[in-house]
Design a protein around this motif. Structure first.
Motif, mmCIF file in Angstrom:
data_model
loop_
_atom_site.group_PDB
_atom_site.id
_atom_site.type_symbol
_atom_site.label_atom_id
_atom_site.label_comp_id
_atom_site.label_asym_id
_atom_site.label_seq_id
_atom_site.Cartn_x
_atom_site.Cartn_y
_atom_site.Cartn_z
ATOM 1 N N SER A 35 14.944 31.256 -31.636
ATOM 2 C CA SER A 35 16.038 32.287 -31.742
ATOM 3 C C SER A 35 15.629 33.564 -31.848
ATOM 4 C CB SER A 35 16.963 31.850 -32.846
ATOM 5 O OG SER A 35 16.594 32.213 -34.149
ATOM 6 N N ALA A 36 14.490 34.047 -32.574
ATOM 7 C CA ALA A 36 13.905 35.253 -32.553
ATOM 8 C C ALA A 36 13.410 35.750 -31.512
ATOM 9 C CB ALA A 36 12.868 35.431 -33.888
ATOM 10 N N ILE A 37 13.227 34.981 -30.683
ATOM 11 C CA ILE A 37 12.619 35.333 -29.042
ATOM 12 C C ILE A 37 13.497 35.439 -28.235
ATOM 13 C CG2 ILE A 37 11.151 34.657 -27.246
ATOM 14 C CD1 ILE A 37 9.169 33.708 -29.448
ATOM 15 N N LEU A 38 14.749 34.384 -28.362
ATOM 16 C CA LEU A 38 15.559 33.934 -27.180
ATOM 17 C C LEU A 38 16.520 35.165 -27.124
ATOM 18 C CD1 LEU A 38 16.130 31.946 -24.820
ATOM 19 C CD2 LEU A 38 17.245 30.558 -26.369
ATOM 20 N N ILE A 39 17.322 35.252 -28.652
ATOM 21 C CA ILE A 39 18.304 36.205 -28.725
ATOM 22 C C ILE A 39 18.150 37.570 -28.081
ATOM 23 C CG2 ILE A 39 19.997 37.082 -30.363
ATOM 24 C CD1 ILE A 39 20.371 34.105 -29.720
ATOM 25 N N PRO A 40 16.973 38.110 -28.521
ATOM 26 C CA PRO A 40 16.770 39.496 -27.595
ATOM 27 C C PRO A 40 16.421 39.416 -26.290
ATOM 28 C CG PRO A 40 15.370 39.158 -29.731
ATOM 29 C CD PRO A 40 16.036 37.918 -29.513
ATOM 30 N N LEU A 41 16.037 38.436 -25.827
ATOM 31 C CA LEU A 41 15.847 38.245 -24.315
ATOM 32 C C LEU A 41 17.214 38.045 -23.691
ATOM 33 C CD1 LEU A 41 14.063 37.535 -21.889
ATOM 34 C CD2 LEU A 41 14.396 35.048 -22.377
ATOM 35 N N LEU A 42 18.136 37.165 -24.181
ATOM 36 C CA LEU A 42 19.412 37.167 -23.556
ATOM 37 C C LEU A 42 20.278 38.654 -23.597
ATOM 38 C CD1 LEU A 42 20.409 33.665 -24.909
ATOM 39 C CD2 LEU A 42 19.665 34.204 -22.487
ATOM 40 N N ILE A 43 20.071 39.120 -24.756
ATOM 41 C CA ILE A 43 20.809 40.571 -24.837
ATOM 42 C C ILE A 43 20.043 41.544 -23.839
ATOM 43 C CG2 ILE A 43 21.271 42.450 -26.103
ATOM 44 C CD1 ILE A 43 21.258 40.654 -28.713
ATOM 45 N N SER A 44 18.921 41.472 -23.677
ATOM 46 C CA SER A 44 18.492 42.314 -22.788
ATOM 47 C C SER A 44 18.785 42.160 -21.284
ATOM 48 C CB SER A 44 16.638 42.433 -22.830
ATOM 49 O OG SER A 44 16.298 41.191 -22.219
ATOM 50 N N VAL A 45 18.817 40.840 -20.779
ATOM 51 C CA VAL A 45 19.231 40.350 -19.592
ATOM 52 C C VAL A 45 20.709 40.696 -19.316
ATOM 53 C CG1 VAL A 45 19.822 38.348 -18.520
ATOM 54 C CG2 VAL A 45 17.540 38.565 -19.374
ATOM 55 N N ALA A 46 21.476 40.682 -20.393
ATOM 56 C CA ALA A 46 22.874 40.957 -20.255
ATOM 57 C C ALA A 46 23.089 42.544 -20.168
ATOM 58 C CB ALA A 46 23.791 40.646 -21.469
ATOM 59 N N VAL A 47 22.333 43.377 -20.867
ATOM 60 C CA VAL A 47 22.337 44.694 -20.579
ATOM 61 C C VAL A 47 21.801 45.212 -19.160
ATOM 62 C CG1 VAL A 47 21.132 47.118 -21.332
ATOM 63 C CG2 VAL A 47 21.801 45.241 -23.237
ATOM 64 N N LYS A 48 20.665 44.592 -18.633
ATOM 65 C CA LYS A 48 20.436 44.825 -17.368
ATOM 66 C C LYS A 48 21.425 44.571 -16.400
ATOM 67 C CE LYS A 48 15.535 43.905 -18.550
ATOM 68 N NZ LYS A 48 14.609 43.059 -18.716
ATOM 69 N N LEU A 49 22.039 43.416 -16.544
ATOM 70 C CA LEU A 49 23.130 43.085 -15.507
ATOM 71 C C LEU A 49 24.367 43.950 -15.615
ATOM 72 C CD1 LEU A 49 23.102 39.056 -15.989
ATOM 73 C CD2 LEU A 49 22.209 40.439 -14.076
ATOM 74 N N ILE A 50 24.761 44.483 -16.686
ATOM 75 C CA ILE A 50 25.827 45.200 -16.754
ATOM 76 C C ILE A 50 25.495 46.621 -16.055
ATOM 77 C CG2 ILE A 50 26.841 46.972 -18.652
ATOM 78 C CD1 ILE A 50 26.696 44.517 -20.508
ATOM 79 N N PHE A 51 24.143 46.945 -15.882
ATOM 80 C CA PHE A 51 23.781 48.185 -15.415
ATOM 81 C C PHE A 51 23.506 47.883 -13.903
ATOM 82 C CE2 PHE A 51 23.859 49.808 -19.667
ATOM 83 C CZ PHE A 51 24.118 51.268 -19.514
ATOM 84 N N GLY A 52 23.609 46.769 -13.546
ATOM 85 C CA GLY A 52 23.271 46.297 -12.078
ATOM 86 C C GLY A 52 21.904 46.563 -11.559
ATOM 87 N N LEU A 53 20.945 46.090 -12.568
ATOM 88 C CA LEU A 53 19.515 45.895 -12.667
ATOM 89 C C LEU A 53 18.968 44.801 -12.342
ATOM 90 C CD1 LEU A 53 18.246 49.000 -14.952
ATOM 91 C CD2 LEU A 53 18.792 49.282 -12.609
ATOM 92 N N ASN A 54 17.751 44.555 -11.839
ATOM 93 C CA ASN A 54 17.138 43.277 -11.795
ATOM 94 C C ASN A 54 17.002 42.657 -13.282
ATOM 95 O OD1 ASN A 54 15.544 41.123 -11.296
ATOM 96 N ND2 ASN A 54 13.939 42.177 -10.202
ATOM 97 N N TRP A 55 17.397 41.371 -13.624
ATOM 98 C CA TRP A 55 17.696 41.008 -14.856
ATOM 99 C C TRP A 55 16.100 40.326 -15.293
ATOM 100 C CZ3 TRP A 55 16.234 35.880 -15.495
ATOM 101 C CH2 TRP A 55 16.418 35.138 -14.449
ATOM 102 N N ARG A 56 15.444 40.205 -14.201
ATOM 103 C CA ARG A 56 13.905 39.626 -14.417
ATOM 104 C C ARG A 56 12.933 40.698 -14.617
ATOM 105 N NH1 ARG A 56 12.634 35.416 -9.778
ATOM 106 N NH2 ARG A 56 10.834 35.516 -11.130
ATOM 107 N N SER A 57 13.323 41.974 -14.717
ATOM 108 C CA SER A 57 12.221 43.013 -14.759
ATOM 109 C C SER A 57 11.860 43.304 -16.305
ATOM 110 C CB SER A 57 12.817 44.370 -14.373
ATOM 111 O OG SER A 57 13.814 44.852 -14.970
ATOM 112 N N GLY A 58 10.967 43.862 -16.608
ATOM 113 C CA GLY A 58 10.452 44.233 -17.987
ATOM 114 C C GLY A 58 10.211 43.137 -18.901
ATOM 115 N N GLY A 59 9.333 42.020 -18.434
ATOM 116 C CA GLY A 59 8.989 41.047 -19.494
ATOM 117 C C GLY A 59 9.817 39.611 -19.432
ATOM 118 N N VAL A 60 10.630 39.509 -18.747
ATOM 119 C CA VAL A 60 11.492 38.246 -18.715
ATOM 120 C C VAL A 60 10.571 37.187 -18.659
ATOM 121 C CG1 VAL A 60 13.208 36.973 -17.723
ATOM 122 C CG2 VAL A 60 13.576 39.190 -18.211
ATOM 123 N N MET A 61 9.632 37.090 -17.597
ATOM 124 C CA MET A 61 8.804 36.043 -17.273
ATOM 125 C C MET A 61 7.856 35.912 -18.141
ATOM 126 S SD MET A 61 10.105 34.643 -14.383
ATOM 127 C CE MET A 61 11.693 35.218 -15.276
#
Length: 329
Positions: A102-128
């Motif tokens: 959870s200490a890894i997954l929660i920050p990841l999911l929040i970052s993905v949500a932020v990127k989607l809100i701003f219309g950016l590629n959700w996979r950018s910046g360390g997702v993979m």
């Protein structure tokens, strides 16, 4: 390049404050504080390698060329922490998914949500990167939970090596890479971390005597491999893969050699390390916004990329910590 150099020297200065030489090697010479300091350095290096081509300069390129080592160290420290935690914490594996994942997954999911809100590629910046790390975490849990063999972590090391080789030989530049099969070179750091945790005492014994002579040998070896890699990095497999992995091993070993006798860390460097995961997750987001809406000079663009990423990472780390803490409880 002046501002880029200023960023570089500022980070170096932050890391050097409080540096102390230890004549005797402590039993826990690679502790959480040391790991945090190294994570902070690695996260800034990763920012440098993702600067858009039209904003790059010589200083940024020099720093960014070490990014693969920075990610390798991220993997290494993650694996090392897992092995040590299993050894020292009772029933560590029972709450593994609720606490560690959870200490890894929660920050990841929040970052993905932020990127989607701003219309950016959700996979950018360390997702993979996180996807690969989670794969290794699940494997680690399965092996340590159900395998009774004394050398069970050898299974994980073998899996990581095969993942790395398979990725380079068959997945690189193919359509499979779009599904998350990536970080082939850097993923080897997970194997290094497991091996280092298992042989830490022997490494400490090796570093105990004639330290500066041995340290000089590690520096020379890393420098030689670095020069060879720059010359032959385009050669298929031998240069592009094998030599790159050897360089990663050499620099990782050099870093471990340094921390046996040098105590790292101060308030600033430790705080930077604490938000390093968020720096990794949000640097692509910040760079994308700056690239889309601004037209700064190279130095100012890089300076703002680092500064704004650190500021955003600090805020998001506090938010992530609150959510993760509530889930753990």
């Amino acid at each position: 390049m002046i501002l880029t150099s200023a960023v570089f020297f500022a980070i170096v200065l932050i890391e050097l404050i409080g540096l102390k030489y230890k004549k005797d090697i402590e039993s826990n010479f690679f502790d959480l504080k040391t790991a945090n300091v190294l994570r902070g350095v690695c996260s800034i290096i990763v920012i440098m390698v993702h600067i858009p081509a039209h904003y790059t300069n010589k200083v940024q390129d020099m720093i960014g060329s070490f990014a693969f080592v920075g990610v390798t160290l991220f993997f290494m420290m993650s694996a090392y922490g897992l092995v040590i935690s299993v050894k020292t914490k009772e029933n560590y594996l029972k709450g593994f998914f609720r606490k560690r994942i959870s200490a890894i997954l929660i920050p990841l999911l929040i970052s993905v949500a932020v990127k989607l809100i701003f219309g950016l590629n959700w996979r950018s910046g360390g997702v993979m990167f996180v996807a690969v790390l989670l794969l290794f975490y699940v494997l680690f849990w399965l092996v340590n939970r159900f395998v009774k063999w004394q050398h069970k972590n050898s299974i994980i090391v073998l899996f990581v090596v095969l993942y790395s080789l398979f990725g380079y030989l068959f997945v690189k530049d193919s359509a499979l890479q779009d599904f998350g099969f990536s970080w082939y070179y850097e993923a080897m750091g997970f194997a290094y971390g497991i091996l280092f945790a298992q042989f830490q005492d022997k490494f400490a014994a090796f570093a105990k005597n004639k330290y500066f002579l041995k340290l000089s040998m590690f520096v020379l070896c890393s420098g030689l491999l670095g020069v060879l890699y720059l010359k032959f990095k385009t050669v298929y497999f031998l240069g592009e893969y094998l030599l790159k992995c050897m360089l990663g091993i050499a620099i990782t070993a050099l870093v471990m050699m340094i921390v046996t006798h040098f105590r790292l860390g101060n308030r600033l460097s430790v705080e930077l390390g604490k938000i390093s995961f968020e720096i990794f997750l949000y640097h692509g987001f910040v760079i994308s916004l700056l690239n889309k809406y601004t037209h700064f000079s190279s130095g100012l663009f890089i300076f703002l990329s680092v500064l704004l990423t650190i500021a955003l990472a600090f805020v998001m780390n506090r938010l992530d910590s609150i959510i993760v803490k509530r889930l753990k409880n």
